[in-house]
Scaffold this active site. Structure first.
Site, short mmCIF file in Angstrom:
data_model
loop_
_atom_site.label_atom_id
_atom_site.label_comp_id
_atom_site.label_asym_id
_atom_site.label_seq_id
_atom_site.Cartn_x
_atom_site.Cartn_y
_atom_site.Cartn_z
N ASN A 12 1.11 -1.07 -0.26
CA ASN A 12 -0.19 -0.14 0.36
C ASN A 12 1.05 1.04 0.05
OD1 ASN A 12 -2.01 1.91 0.74
ND2 ASN A 12 -2.46 1.68 2.13
N LYS A 14 0.00 4.32 -0.05
CA LYS A 14 -0.45 5.53 0.52
C LYS A 14 -0.22 6.70 -0.23
CE LYS A 14 0.05 3.50 4.79
NZ LYS A 14 0.19 3.83 6.04
N HIS A 97 -10.12 1.60 4.79
CA HIS A 97 -8.00 1.40 5.60
C HIS A 97 -8.35 1.98 6.25
CE1 HIS A 97 -4.60 2.88 6.47
NE2 HIS A 97 -3.62 1.19 6.03
N GLU A 99 -7.36 4.88 7.64
CA GLU A 99 -6.94 6.43 7.18
C GLU A 99 -7.98 6.44 6.72
OE1 GLU A 99 -3.54 5.42 5.33
OE2 GLU A 99 -2.44 4.92 7.85
N GLU A 167 -5.60 -5.00 10.28
CA GLU A 167 -4.74 -3.68 10.61
C GLU A 167 -4.83 -3.40 11.65
OE1 GLU A 167 -2.24 -3.07 6.85
OE2 GLU A 167 -4.19 -1.75 6.71
N GLY A 173 2.22 2.42 10.70
CA GLY A 173 3.06 3.47 10.60
C GLY A 173 4.18 4.17 12.28
N SER A 205 3.83 -2.59 10.52
CA SER A 205 4.70 -2.23 11.24
C SER A 205 5.31 -3.05 10.45
CB SER A 205 4.86 -1.59 12.31
OG SER A 205 4.70 -0.59 12.60
C1 PEP Z 1 -0.77 0.01 5.67
O1 PEP Z 1 -1.06 1.19 6.50
O2 PEP Z 1 -1.32 -0.63 5.46
C2 PEP Z 1 0.47 -0.73 6.95
C3 PEP Z 1 0.48 -1.13 6.77
O3 PEP Z 1 1.74 0.28 7.22
P1 PEP Z 1 2.92 0.20 8.09
O4 PEP Z 1 3.49 -1.14 6.87
O5 PEP Z 1 3.61 1.41 7.35
O6 PEP Z 1 2.41 -0.21 9.51
#
Ligand code: PEP
Length: 243
Positions: A12, A14, A97, A99, A167, A173, A205
């Site tokens: 992803n 973003k 997601h 976000e 998630e 993040g 992460s």
């Molecule tokens: C995400 O936003 O889908 C994600 C997993 O981000 P990160 O790997 O940076 O935590």
């Protein structure tokens, strides 16, 4: 991993990369994709979906988007329909997601409607769920995820090959990751709810140093990768850890 399910490693991107960076990143992922046991997917910003779908056509790396609209077409300024994404070569779309749930107030019902639109257009939806830190600390993680799954997955999702990404919001993040026992417990609960055929990704992460341990857990059928997906070597190392 779940026997019989091919792992999926999805990036992803973003709201990152200018076009030259996106092309370089896609080329670097494609260069390392040959022979991957895992299915590889990159999800760039909307603007680059068409170009990267063309670039990656013969590479074995799939291209997806990060959202779509719930309606097939019409007066929705600034939005993108699932059929448009399919038409330019996308095969997947990330939906719900955290976000988008936070930035755009997306509800489970809206995510469900988007997933229906994606399936109708021939895209595979990747529906994201996950608890906040307050919800985990209150012991509500499994209940929250169960409620999100019930509200966000449309009828026919499983038979359409729909994918779920767990998630935890507090792990995205931040460099923080749930314990392996917590991931395994949450994924076992999701498995009981959605059945044996649905790939269940972990996201939050994930990086080369923790990927092998997470991907080896039962009912973890791949990863949704944010930050580490912007570095081709890291993304490919995570894919290699999938088997
Ligand atoms: C995400 O936003 O889908 C994600 C997993 O981000 P990160 O790997 O940076 O935590």
């Amino acid at each position: 991993m779940t026997p019989g399910l091919r792992p999926l490693i999805a990036g992803n991107w973003k709201m990152n990369t200018l076009v030259g960076e996106a092309v370089d990143l896609a080329r670097a992922v494609a260069a390392g994709a040959a022979g991957s046991k895992a299915e590889l997917l990159v999800c760039p910003p909307f603007l680059y979906v068409a170009g990267l779908a063309g670039l990656l056509k013969e590479s074995g790396v799939a291209v997806g988007a990060q959202d779509c609209h719930a309606k097939a077409k019409g007066a929705h300024t600034g939005d993108v329909a699932a059929a448009m994404l399919k038409d330019v070569g996308a095969s997947y779309v990330i939906l719900g997601h955290s976000e988008r749930r936070a930035d755009h107030g997306e509800t489970d019902a809206q995510v469900k409607a988007k997933a229906e639109a994606a399936m109708a257009a021939g895209l595979t939806p990747i529906v994201c769920v996950g608890e906040t830190l307050a919800e985990r600390e209150a012991g509500e993680a499994e209940a929250v995820v169960a409620r999100q799954l019930t509200g966000s997955l449309p009828e026919g999702f499983v038979n359409a090959g729909g994918v779920v990404a767990y998630e935890p919001v507090w792990a995205i993040g931040t460099g923080k990751v749930p314990t392996e026992a917590d991931i395994a417990a949450l994924h076992a609960a999701m498995r009981a709810q959605v059945g044996a055929k649905t790939r269940l990704l972990y996201g939050g992460s994930m990086k080369p140093s923790n990927a092998a341990a997470i991907l080896a857990l039962p009912n973890v059928d791949g990863g949704l990768i944010g930050g580490a997906a912007l570095v081709a070597a890291d993304f490919l190392a995570i894919a290699a850890a999938a088997g």
